[in-house]
Design an enzyme around this catalytic site. Structure first.
Site, mmCIF file in Angstrom:
data_model
loop_
_atom_site.group_PDB
_atom_site.id
_atom_site.type_symbol
_atom_site.label_atom_id
_atom_site.label_comp_id
_atom_site.label_asym_id
_atom_site.label_seq_id
_atom_site.Cartn_x
_atom_site.Cartn_y
_atom_site.Cartn_z
ATOM 1 N N LYS A 204 0.740 -1.258 -0.036
ATOM 2 C CA LYS A 204 0.041 -0.063 0.059
ATOM 3 C C LYS A 204 0.885 1.326 0.287
ATOM 4 O O LYS A 204 1.969 1.524 0.740
ATOM 5 C CB LYS A 204 -0.745 -0.024 1.356
ATOM 6 C CG LYS A 204 -2.069 0.953 1.311
ATOM 7 C CD LYS A 204 -1.585 1.944 2.287
ATOM 8 C CE LYS A 204 -1.649 3.240 1.773
ATOM 9 N NZ LYS A 204 -2.209 4.249 2.643
HETATM 10 P P1 FBP Z 1 -7.123 6.953 3.893
HETATM 11 O O1 FBP Z 1 -7.644 6.563 2.714
HETATM 12 O O2 FBP Z 1 -7.867 7.585 4.968
HETATM 13 O O3 FBP Z 1 -5.558 7.764 3.615
HETATM 14 O O4 FBP Z 1 -6.333 5.564 4.579
HETATM 15 C C1 FBP Z 1 -5.366 5.058 4.013
HETATM 16 C C2 FBP Z 1 -4.217 4.987 4.982
HETATM 17 O O5 FBP Z 1 -3.194 4.199 4.783
HETATM 18 C C3 FBP Z 1 -4.789 4.342 6.550
HETATM 19 O O6 FBP Z 1 -4.502 3.000 6.726
HETATM 20 C C4 FBP Z 1 -3.789 5.024 7.486
HETATM 21 O O7 FBP Z 1 -4.121 5.169 8.617
HETATM 22 C C5 FBP Z 1 -3.678 6.587 6.719
HETATM 23 O O8 FBP Z 1 -3.803 6.361 5.383
HETATM 24 C C6 FBP Z 1 -2.363 7.169 7.191
HETATM 25 O O9 FBP Z 1 -2.500 8.470 6.747
HETATM 26 P P2 FBP Z 1 -1.270 9.634 6.985
HETATM 27 O O10 FBP Z 1 -0.597 9.569 5.925
HETATM 28 O O11 FBP Z 1 -2.142 10.704 7.182
HETATM 29 O O12 FBP Z 1 -0.785 9.211 8.625
#
Ligand code: FBP
Length: 311
Positions: A204
């Site tokens: 991811k």
């Molecule tokens: P989102 O679609 O809300 O961005 O979620 C994807 C993710 O990978 C979550 O699993 C994780 O909590 C978040 O993004 C982390 O975001 P950030 O980069 O702001 O810490």
């Protein structure tokens, strides 16, 4: 369930892996509306831990309830739900067998200053909850990166030995990486490569911007004939960085934004050879009906369907 040729092809990228792991990957790849297409759309709900409850759920208060996000993922016919132990444990029994689960086994919070994650769950938890996969975040570039890699190596080895698939959230950050650098093309691609090397089956990343953070990579990209001005081309570079497309690479949604903007990214991910999306805030921060409509359009886009075809 008859596994499609496309899914069989993707599973062949993991030849040599344990059958249990491949069966769990097949479960995710065959689930929901994208099932069988080779694309996945996953709902991640670890933001309560990572960003805090108000920032995550106050925009759409029903989302404070773990059952709400289970229902959202099931009703939208997504590929899987990913979350930390507490949230999954609150719904895994009630919704058993309805949606593949990915246990997020390490967690950070926004109150600390060090870019690090604590191990907050284990393989035993994932097996007891009936999960298909276990997930870890890594912060390549951070002061704690090497310990994180070792934790993932150990967790991934145990997970695979138990037949679980491994998902890695590859988030370069901390150390010398500044805000724009976190999503620079060369940095995102580097994160994807490290995740693949650590043994991730699903990787991811964030959608890469046009920025190039390192001088050497900039020179190489500049000299190559590839036009990287379009997101689809940059997605292609990141997918290539994950063993030439032999790993499932999916892209996050980021902070909540307009549907048109989000769908433009989805088209670019699709056209660039990305395997799908992992979209949290853009789903659970919208009111339920709006979220379902948005997820439906997103899946339509991955499947190459127009609204008229569906009608
Ligand atoms: P989102 O679609 O809300 O961005 O979620 C994807 C993710 O990978 C979550 O699993 C994780 O909590 C978040 O993004 C982390 O975001 P950030 O980069 O702001 O810490």
């Amino acid at each position: 369930m008859r596994v499609t040729d496309r899914v069989k092809e993707i599973l062949s990228y993991y030849d040599g892996e344990r059958p249990g792991v491949k069966a769990n990957l097949a479960r995710i790849l065959m689930q929901g509306r994208t099932g069988g297409s080779g694309k996945v759309v996953i709902l991640p709900v670890d933001q309560g831990f990572e960003h805090g409850p108000a920032r995550s759920f106050a925009l759409n208060p029903p989302a404070y309830d773990p059952h709400y996000v289970f229902e959202l993922a099931i009703e939208a016919r997504l590929s899987a739900l990913a979350a930390p132990l507490g949230l999954l444990a609150a719904g895994a029994d009630r919704f058993a067998g309805e949606i593949p689960l990915i246990l997020k086994a390490n967690s950070a919070n926004s109150l600390g200053t060090v870019k690090d994650e604590a191990i907050t769950a284990g393989v035993r938890d994932a097996l007891e909850l009936g999960c298909s996969a276990i997930g870890y975040t890594i912060y390549p570039g951070s002061e704690r990166q090497y310990e994180m890699f070792e934790e993932v190596r150990a967790g991934a080895a145990e997970a695979k030995a138990s037949g679980l698939a491994v998902v890695v959230w590859a988030y370069p950050r901390g150390g010398l990486i500044d805000g724009p650098g976190e999503t620079a093309l060369d940095v995102v691609a580097y994160g994807a490569q490290i995740a693949a090397q650590l043994g991730a089956h699903i990787i991811k990343v964030k959608p890469p911007t046009e920025a190039i953070a390192t001088a050497e990579a900039e020179r190489i990209y500049r000299e190559s004939a590839v036009d990287l001005s379009q997101l689809s081309a940059r997605v292609g570079e990141v997918v290539k960085a994950a063993f030439a497309g032999r790993r499932i690479v999916i892209f996050s949604g980021g902070p909540t934004r307009g549907t048109d903007d989000l769908l433009a990214d989805v088209r670019a991910i699709r056209d660039g050879g990305g395997f799908g999306s992992i979209v949290g805030r853009n789903a659970f921060q919208r009111p339920r009906a709006e979220a379902l409509a948005m997820l439906e359009s997103m899946i339509d886009t991955y499947l190459g369907l127009s609204p008229s075809v569906r009608a």
